[in-house]
Design an enzyme around this catalytic site. Structure first.
Site, PDB file in Angstrom:
ATOM      1  N   GLY A   1      18.077 -11.808 -36.813  1.00 58.90           N
ATOM      2  CA  GLY A   1      17.041 -12.828 -36.790  1.00 58.90           C
ATOM      3  C   GLY A   1      16.392 -12.878 -35.417  1.00 58.90           C
ATOM      4  O   GLY A   1      16.387 -11.895 -34.674  1.00 58.90           O
TER       5      GLY A   1
ATOM      6  N   ARG B   1      28.156 -19.138 -34.091  1.00 64.18           N
ATOM      7  CA  ARG B   1      29.020 -20.280 -34.390  1.00 64.18           C
ATOM      8  C   ARG B   1      30.462 -19.806 -34.391  1.00 64.18           C
ATOM      9  O   ARG B   1      30.773 -18.682 -34.784  1.00 64.18           O
ATOM     10  CB  ARG B   1      28.685 -20.881 -35.753  1.00 64.18           C
ATOM     11  CG  ARG B   1      27.395 -21.675 -35.805  1.00 64.18           C
ATOM     12  CD  ARG B   1      27.521 -23.014 -35.090  1.00 64.18           C
ATOM     13  NE  ARG B   1      26.361 -23.853 -35.321  1.00 64.18           N
ATOM     14  CZ  ARG B   1      25.320 -23.943 -34.503  1.00 64.18           C
ATOM     15  NH1 ARG B   1      25.302 -23.226 -33.387  1.00 64.18           N
ATOM     16  NH2 ARG B   1      24.311 -24.752 -34.781  1.00 64.18           N
TER      17      ARG B   1
ATOM     18  N   ASP C   1      30.703 -18.257 -26.471  1.00 64.62           N
ATOM     19  CA  ASP C   1      30.025 -19.507 -26.145  1.00 64.62           C
ATOM     20  C   ASP C   1      30.280 -20.567 -27.205  1.00 64.62           C
ATOM     21  O   ASP C   1      29.941 -21.725 -27.007  1.00 64.62           O
ATOM     22  CB  ASP C   1      28.518 -19.260 -26.013  1.00 64.62           C
ATOM     23  CG  ASP C   1      27.760 -20.507 -25.568  1.00 64.62           C
ATOM     24  OD1 ASP C   1      28.122 -21.065 -24.511  1.00 64.62           O
ATOM     25  OD2 ASP C   1      26.827 -20.930 -26.283  1.00 64.62           O
TER      26      ASP C   1
ATOM     27  N   GLU D   1      35.160 -27.642 -31.269  1.00 63.01           N
ATOM     28  CA  GLU D   1      34.427 -27.906 -30.036  1.00 63.01           C
ATOM     29  C   GLU D   1      34.500 -29.386 -29.685  1.00 63.01           C
ATOM     30  O   GLU D   1      34.256 -30.235 -30.546  1.00 63.01           O
ATOM     31  CB  GLU D   1      32.969 -27.458 -30.185  1.00 63.01           C
ATOM     32  CG  GLU D   1      32.850 -25.956 -30.363  1.00 63.01           C
ATOM     33  CD  GLU D   1      31.423 -25.440 -30.364  1.00 63.01           C
ATOM     34  OE1 GLU D   1      30.480 -26.262 -30.321  1.00 63.01           O
ATOM     35  OE2 GLU D   1      31.233 -24.211 -30.382  1.00 63.01           O
TER      36      GLU D   1
ATOM     37  N   HIS E   1      29.387 -23.750 -25.187  1.00 60.66           N
ATOM     38  CA  HIS E   1      28.278 -23.861 -26.147  1.00 60.66           C
ATOM     39  C   HIS E   1      26.984 -24.253 -25.433  1.00 60.66           C
ATOM     40  O   HIS E   1      26.306 -25.218 -25.800  1.00 60.66           O
ATOM     41  CB  HIS E   1      28.603 -24.876 -27.246  1.00 60.66           C
ATOM     42  CG  HIS E   1      27.783 -24.677 -28.489  1.00 60.66           C
ATOM     43  ND1 HIS E   1      28.217 -25.036 -29.754  1.00 60.66           N
ATOM     44  CD2 HIS E   1      26.531 -24.165 -28.669  1.00 60.66           C
ATOM     45  CE1 HIS E   1      27.275 -24.751 -30.645  1.00 60.66           C
ATOM     46  NE2 HIS E   1      26.240 -24.225 -30.011  1.00 60.66           N
TER      47      HIS E   1
END
Length: 311
Positions: free
Chosen positions: A150, A229, A253, A258, A276
């Site tokens: 993408g 993710r 990341d 989280e 993140h």
């Protein structure tokens, strides 16, 4: 103001945008201190898409008709459930892709070239001249596999190609216009890559798609970078492979939970970790908030959304 529409902020981290919403004329409810009376009036939610919104919670908001994600991702929202009940869902389409790609390449270089460990060595006074002979491989000519082509995946591919690296990709749908070859499967991509970059949109179809077999296919000299993710990687399998030497390195990341517990990574070798933060820059964040606000404006004006989530 009593007749103004009520917009709900779904999480404390979105609290700073409350003044902006109020300046647009909305009454703002906050999930963490919302009264039942105000909940009955909520017509739209401003949301961070990685956070789960349960159908039970959404069903408790009888006037709800829009979930406007500030984020590009919306994996915490059951879009099909929402659409079946006349609730529209929007997101920040591609607005931080360049920044996320920059971060992905930063993680890639930092991990592959041991930059973080080198920094720690210098600061700890552990630098000796002998250490310079423990050379790492360079990047030119290495094979990079990109999972998901993408906006972010294409930006990553363009960047690493500029380093003289070879690019291939895999995703569930062919893209005849892509200038890079598509692998037959994710496993085949991993087996043919020195570095696997996870850059796809998360959904139910790719949960833990980067499983033990894919991780081991990247191998003891390989690197996995994840800026998508945490749900896409089997994190337990990743940690086990790093500890056993079946995977060389990981630069992450995003995480299964989280914030990720620090103790979970304390004894895991070969890792570079960031909180993140790939998609959050002073350049992209205002654009994402602005698009969220534009989706709200259009919704309440009865106009088509600027960036509805795709079918």
């Amino acid at each position: 103001m009593s007749n103004s529409p009520v917009v709900l902020i779904s999480h404390e981290m979105l609290g700073p945008i409350q003044p902006g919403l109020e300046a647009q004329g909305y009454r703002v409810a906050r999930r963490w201190d919302m009264t039942p009376e105000l909940a009955a009036e909520v017509r739209a939610i401003v949301h961070a898409g990685e956070i789960a919104l349960s159908p039970e919670f959404l069903a408790s908001l009888p006037a709800l008709k829009l979930i406007a994600n500030v984020s590009v991702g919306y994996d915490g929202v059951d879009v099909a459930w929402c659409r079946a009940r006349g609730i529209e869902v929007s997101h920040a389409e591609g607005l931080n892709a360049e920044d996320v790609a920059d971060h992905a390449v930063g993680l890639l270089i930092a991990s592959w070239r041991d930059i973080v460990r080198g920094d720690q060595m210098v600061r700890a006074g552990g630098w000796t001249m002998a250490d310079r002979m423990g050379a790492r491989p360079g990047l030119k000519g290495r094979k990079v596999g990109v999972m998901g082509l993408g906006y972010i995946g294409q930006a990553v591919a363009t960047r690493v190609e500029a380093f003289g690296m070879q690019v291939a990709w895999w995703g569930p749908r062919p893209k005849p216009e892509a200038r890079w070859p598509r692998a037959e499967s994710l496993l085949a991509l991993a087996a043919d890559s020195d570095i696997l970059v996870v850059a796809c949109r998360a959904d139910a179809s790719n949960r833990q798609a980067v499983n033990a077999a894919v991780i081991e296919a990247v191998g003891p000299r390989g690197l996995i970078v994840n800026v998508a993710r945490g749900s896409i990687i089997d994190e337990d399998a990743l940690i086990a492979a790093l500890k056993d030497g079946r995977l060389g390195r990981a630069a992450l990341d995003v995480f299964a939970q989280e914030p990720t517990p620090a103790a979970r990574w304390a004894e895991v070798p070969g890792t570079v970790l960031t909180p993140h933060s790939a998609g959050t820059t002073v350049d992209s964040l205002p654009l994402m908030i602005g698009q969220c606000f534009e989706n709200l404006r259009r919704f309440f004006a009865g106009e088509p959304l600027a960036s509805p989530v795709p079918d």
